[in-house]
Write an enzyme that holds these catalytic residues in place. Structure first.
Site, PDB file in Angstrom:
ATOM      1  N   SER A 136     -65.739 -35.656  63.358  1.00 41.91           N
ATOM      2  CA  SER A 136     -66.978 -34.884  63.447  1.00 41.91           C
ATOM      3  C   SER A 136     -67.988 -35.356  62.419  1.00 41.91           C
ATOM      4  O   SER A 136     -67.616 -35.814  61.328  1.00 41.91           O
ATOM      5  CB  SER A 136     -66.669 -33.401  63.208  1.00 41.91           C
ATOM      6  OG  SER A 136     -67.848 -32.649  63.018  1.00 41.91           O
ATOM      7  N   TYR A 161     -63.495 -26.586  58.635  1.00 38.36           N
ATOM      8  CA  TYR A 161     -63.494 -27.438  59.833  1.00 38.36           C
ATOM      9  C   TYR A 161     -63.689 -28.902  59.447  1.00 38.36           C
ATOM     10  O   TYR A 161     -62.949 -29.786  59.886  1.00 38.36           O
ATOM     11  CB  TYR A 161     -64.602 -26.985  60.783  1.00 38.36           C
ATOM     12  CG  TYR A 161     -64.823 -27.922  61.949  1.00 38.36           C
ATOM     13  CD1 TYR A 161     -63.842 -28.062  62.937  1.00 38.36           C
ATOM     14  CD2 TYR A 161     -65.998 -28.659  62.069  1.00 38.36           C
ATOM     15  CE1 TYR A 161     -64.039 -28.925  64.003  1.00 38.36           C
ATOM     16  CE2 TYR A 161     -66.194 -29.521  63.134  1.00 38.36           C
ATOM     17  CZ  TYR A 161     -65.212 -29.647  64.104  1.00 38.36           C
ATOM     18  OH  TYR A 161     -65.406 -30.508  65.158  1.00 38.36           O
TER      19      TYR A 161
END
Length: 343
Positions: A136, A161
């Site tokens: 990501s 995350y």
């Protein structure tokens, strides 16, 4: 990079196949005649019906096999690899979302760390020709140097995350080094489009509009220093992924492992993106659309800007995403109006 390894005799495993990116990649591969094994746990992080709608589309293909299961269940993962012996694995299964990770950390450890470990272990014991996995853009944290390059320092994540995605890159590199697993990590930059994730801002803004509710914009009303995002249209992502499948990395620095940004390389101000979404919905509905906006401070874990350098991706597979936000958002708006039958 090595020569093309992909052919229609390959077994391709796509985890998270009922998810947004997993669905689009699976459909693209099926359209081209490949055999795809899909795996998904169909969790309720967002609308399960939308996930099932994607899955229903894939199950129209005879060359698609679906396994309902969670990558955090090691037994299911091992049984799947033992039975189907996938040649190429694309791990898109993960718990997504920056803000959700603040209140629900357990699911991120379970899916993004334990689940990914199970995939790596399976690739170790049932050798594959190429493992592609989702990282990501959040790994860049609050980096101020733009555009973000793969060689940039990424050791200061600002959300759990992001930490799990950085951990995935480290784990993949280690397994690549120890067990010679050709692996490619992809740092995705704000992917959007039809049948997208309802937890993403553009989708949520649209939901709010039709519910007659205001949208919340987390930039404190500072238009001069507005948030920037590198919005990347889903079809561009699927094309880039399909090309990368064909090109596993050669060993470099002791491991056949590479990281690529996959973004639009054209960051947009958040307010410009919102304006483009209003125009797209206006076109789809045949009437003017304007969101009722509330401005609030930036949320913990959010970053002020994302901006991808895509030079490495272009050098590797000759591809750079090119869909404009106007075209991409119009396709989303047309789909949304039709799918939800709104007026």
């Amino acid at each position: 990079m090595s020569k093309n390894i992909l052919n229609t005799n390959n077994n391709l495993l796509v985890t998270g196949t009922a998810g947004f990116i997993g669905y689009y990649l699976s459909k693209k591969l099926l359209d081209q005649g490949y055999t795809v094994i899909g795996m998904d746990n169909l969790n309720d992080y967002y609308d399960v019906y939308l996930k099932q709608t994607r899955l229903d589309q894939l199950q129209l293909y005879d060359s698609f096999t679906f396994i309902k299961g969670d990558i955090s269940d090691k037994m299911i993962v091992n049984e799947l690899f033992a039975e189907y012996k996938p040649d190429i694995v694309v791990n898109m299964a993960a718990q997504a979302g920056v803000r959700y990770s603040i209140d629900n950390p357990d699911v991120y450890i379970q899916s993004n760390l334990i689940g990914f470990y199970n995939i790596l272990e399976a690739c170790r014991h049932y050798p594959v020709e190429h493992l592609i996995y989702a990282s990501s853009s959040s790994v860049y944290g609050a980096n101020k140097k733009v555009p973000f390059e793969e060689k940039d320092f990424v050791d200061n994540p600002v959300s759990l995350y992001a930490s799990t995605k950085k951990s995935n890159e480290l784990m993949a590199h280690t397994y690549s080094h120890l067990y010679n697993i050709p692996a490619t990590g992809l740092r995705f930059f704000t992917v959007y489009g039809p049948m997208g994730r309802p937890d993403m801002a553009y989708f949520g803004f649209t939901d709010k509009y039709f519910a007659g509710e205001p949208i919340k914009i987390f930039n404190d009303g500072d238009f001069e220093n507005d948030l920037y995002r590198d919005f990347t249209y889903i079809d561009d992502i699927a094309i880039g992924l399909e090309r990368l499948l064909r090109n596993p990395p050669e060993a470099a620095d002791g491991a056949p492992h590479r990281i690529f940004n996959i973004g639009n390389n054209r960051p947009e101000k958040l307010m410009s993106f919102i304006g483009a979404l209003e125009r797209a919905l206006s076109n789809a509905l045949g009437r003017g659309v304007e969101f009722n906006k509330i401005y609030e401070p930036i949320k913990p874990g959010d970053v002020p800007a994302t901006y991808a350098s895509t030079d490495l991706l272009y050098q590797a597979v000759g591809f750079k995403p090119e869909t404009s936000i106007e075209d991409g958002l119009q396709k989303f708006a047309d789909w949304y109006v039709d799918y939800y039958q709104v007026k």
